[in-house]
Write a protein that holds these residues in place. Structure first.
Motif: not given
Length: 237
Positions: A126-129, A197-201
């Motif tokens: 999440v943080l990276l995205s 997770a990437p979508v959340v980020g």
């Protein structure tokens, strides 16, 4: 939407997965010839190259989470989602298939696999995205990753995040990049993490960009109308 837009997006995503995941496979197959630094650099360089190659055509999203991030930010009409994500998945799957043909002995084909527990891995992705999408929103024009510095900024961000996050989660930030090699290698146990997770980020990046750049930073403009003026000539689109 123009057909060449989707072709460009498919080719760009193919290059990302083929070069990036291919670097992982080569590194594993040839005794660490590239190393972690080399693999991270390949991911950053291929994204930079594709932004300069097709950024003016499709925006060089190369990533379903980035496409959705532009939609969340009001930079892209939601009717474009199927075409963009479909093209990205086609390109990613074609690249993974090519890697399977070239490296049939590879057990993972460069799949992203968590090196830490799933809860922490989810937070890391999440943080990276979030950071990736935050940079993209601030250097892109509308939903287009193009311009003199966009490729350097986005490619450099990906390389840096891969250096830090690679050992932890594989630093995916990209559902298509994770899904394609996972499907063709059968490593599906943690794929839900890399699809969500990437979508959340990228969703979290939108309000942050608006908070910093102003309320007109992220708005959908009619086709052909520039939105740069709304951000006081800044690149936040």
């Amino acid at each position: 939407m123009k057909k060449n837009l989707f072709i460009a997006e498919a080719i760009g995503t193919f290059a990302l997965v083929f070069a990036g995941c291919g670097a992982i496979v080569v590194n594993e197959s040839f005794g660490g010839a590239l190393g972690h630094l080399g693999v991270s650099t390949v991911f950053g360089l291929v994204v930079m190259a594709m932004i300069y190659s097709v950024g003016n055509v499709s925006g060089a999203h190369l990533n379903p989470a980035v496409t959705l991030g532009f939609v969340f930010a009001g930079r892209l009409d939601k009717r474009s989602i199927p075409g963009y994500i479909g093209s990205q998945l086609i390109g990613a799957l074609a690249a993974a298939a090519a890697l399977r043909l070239l490296f049939p002995e590879s057990a993972t084909l460069g799949s992203t696999l968590p090196g830490i527990d799933l809860a922490r891995a989810f937070i890391v992705e999440v943080l990276l995205s979030f950071v990736l999408m935050f940079v993209i929103l601030n250097v892109s024009t509308g939903h287009m990753e193009k311009g003199i510095m966009a490729g350097v900024a986005v490619g450099g961000t990906i390389a840096l995040e891969a250096l830090v996050g690679g050992p932890l989660t594989g630093a995916s930030m990209n559902p298509a990049r994770s899904l394609a090699p996972a499907l063709l290698s059968g490593n599906l146990s943690s794929i839900w993490l890399y699809l969500t997770a990437p979508v959340v980020g990228t969703w979290l990046a939108h309000p942050t960009c608006r908070w910093i750049q102003g309320p007109n930073c992220c708005v959908l403009k009619p086709e052909g109308e520039s939105s740069e003026a709304d951000c006081n000539d800044k690149s936040c689109g």
